[in-house]
Design a protein around this motif. Structure first.
Motif, mmCIF file in Angstrom:
data_model
loop_
_atom_site.group_PDB
_atom_site.id
_atom_site.type_symbol
_atom_site.label_atom_id
_atom_site.label_comp_id
_atom_site.label_asym_id
_atom_site.label_seq_id
_atom_site.Cartn_x
_atom_site.Cartn_y
_atom_site.Cartn_z
ATOM 1 N N PRO A 1 -3.749 2.472 -4.260
ATOM 2 C CA PRO A 1 -4.104 2.484 -2.828
ATOM 3 C C PRO A 1 -5.608 2.539 -2.626
ATOM 4 O O PRO A 1 -6.152 3.499 -2.073
ATOM 5 C CB PRO A 1 -3.407 3.747 -2.318
ATOM 6 N N TYR B 1 -2.852 -5.581 -5.904
ATOM 7 C CA TYR B 1 -3.198 -4.180 -5.664
ATOM 8 C C TYR B 1 -2.137 -3.300 -6.315
ATOM 9 O O TYR B 1 -0.968 -3.356 -5.949
ATOM 10 C CB TYR B 1 -3.274 -3.888 -4.164
ATOM 11 N N ARG C 1 0.836 -1.206 0.000
ATOM 12 C CA ARG C 1 0.000 0.000 0.000
ATOM 13 C C ARG C 1 0.874 1.261 0.000
ATOM 14 O O ARG C 1 0.573 2.253 -0.688
ATOM 15 C CB ARG C 1 -0.940 0.009 1.215
ATOM 16 N N ASN D 1 2.164 1.809 -3.406
ATOM 17 C CA ASN D 1 1.069 2.251 -4.283
ATOM 18 C C ASN D 1 0.737 3.734 -4.074
ATOM 19 O O ASN D 1 0.388 4.442 -5.019
ATOM 20 C CB ASN D 1 -0.177 1.396 -4.046
#
Length: 377
Positions: free
Chosen positions: A61, A58, A3, A6
């Motif tokens: 975020p 992913y 995260r 990101n």
């Protein structure tokens, strides 16, 4: 950590408009994101099975959950991130060494990804990348003095590729790698909960191998002359990891030694491994001999190795060379080997665990299965 990368990457939506400094940040973020996915793949899978669903991906975020993706897709993301990172470094001409993630560290990440994939074309790519690092990176193999010199000289260790220099400002103490591993640091080992080498692995190191001197059995004599008996079962790395301030048992309260995350010896061992796995045994032997000739006087035995015997020797040297550095787990797993616990191990003495033993692969956390309602889509 994914995260966090990101958050950085999403701020650079148009790479063509970025400054040199911004491109460097983006290159590091893409490299690090891929490395985090590599670690997840290593921990949560048995190996490369292209169509097996393993992890959500992913790349932004976002707050919503995403479904698990196939192994092939996760590897494609890692390779894409690392390839783009290398291109960014090349665009800005920043391929130099340094303590942080850099061009050659990124090549190291990509080498590990290809080695984990394990297809023949991937092994050949890993061999090319590790050879490039060895020949072009400017890193030197550790001398005998460096091998016994401790992990406390980030800026003076020519074999370190990626590291962190710790100072008193970090206030790092018990809850640290040193607090778990080093008898000279205030922590668990100095109190008797030693983290030691397997007796059987220790016995496999010849007495004329300099790395045998990295460890002592049972009794530690520190710089004050005091003797500490940790038990005959304890084979302690007193000459591998130790503080610059000296060797005094329980003598360091706040850590000022350094962290090393990647060193050039890994690339020699990985190069030998992937060449052996792809059938290029001559190259594998040559690389392994260059590493080993610093460590012991006679390496001619390597010439007589082939097939499984050669690969087993490379994995053995990986376990010895990188003991305590968090690399053996992945090496044994990607080579579908067996984990051997020493007779001096506390919980599972003299036990063996094949790479596919369920206890050696992490399970998807229950909270993920309960809260990620699209995981199985």
């Amino acid at each position: 950590m994914i995260r966090g990368t990101n958050n950085i990457i999403s701020g650079f939506s148009n790479p063509s408009t970025l400054t040199t400094a911004q491109k460097k940040v983006l290159a590091e973020a893409k490299s690090f994101r891929a490395y985090m996915y590599y670690n997840l793949v290593t921990m949560y899978t048995l190996g490369y099975e292209a169509n097996q669903k393993i992890l959500p991906i992913y790349t932004a975020p976002v707050a919503h959950n995403t479904p698990a993706k196939k192994t092939q897709e996760v590897f494609e993301l890692m390779i894409k991130d690392l390839t783009e990172s290398l291109k960014l470094y090349e665009e800005i001409g920043n391929v130099n060494r340094g303590g942080n993630i850099n061009y050659f560290v990124t090549k190291g990440f990509l080498s590990y990804v290809y080695a984990a994939k394990g297809t023949n074309d991937a092994l050949i790519e890993a061999a090319k990348l590790t050879e490039s690092i060895i020949n072009e990176g400017g890193y030197q193999l550790a001398s005998k003095d460096v091998l016994l010199g401790g992990f406390n000289k980030t800026m003076r260790n020519p074999n370190w590729m990626w590291s962190a220099q710790l100072t008193m400002e970090n206030r790092l103490n018990l809850i640290s790698w040193y607090g778990q591993m080093d008898v000279f640091t205030y922590g668990y080992p100095s109190s008797g909960d030693t983290k030691g080498l397997s007796k059987e692995l220790y016995d496999k190191i010849p007495t004329n191998d300099i790395r045998k001197k990295q460890f002592v059995v049972g009794i530690v004599t520190d710089d004050t002359g005091a003797k500490y008996d940790f038990g005959s079962y304890a084979i302690i790395p007193v000459n591998k990891f130790y503080p610059a301030s000296g060797k005094v048992v329980d003598g360091v309260r706040f850590v000022e030694s350094d962290y090393v995350f990647m060193r050039i010896e890994e690339m020699y061992l990985l190069n030998a491994e992937v060449n052996a796995r792809s059938g290029n045994e001559a190259a594998a032997k040559s690389t392994l001999m260059k590493l080993m000739e610093i460590r012991r006087p006679d390496v001619s035995y390597i010439n007589g190795l082939s097939g499984k015997g050669l690969l087993d020797e490379i994995v053995l040297q990986t376990r010895i060379e990188l003991w305590g550095e968090g690399k053996a787990y992945a090496a044994i797993k990607r080579n579908k080997g067996t984990y051997e616990y020493g007779s001096n191990h506390l919980s599972y003495p003299s036990s063996t665990f094949p790479f596919d033993d369920p206890r050696l692969t992490f399970k998807v956390p229950q909270s993920e299965l309960l809260n990620n309602t699209v995981y199985y889509e």
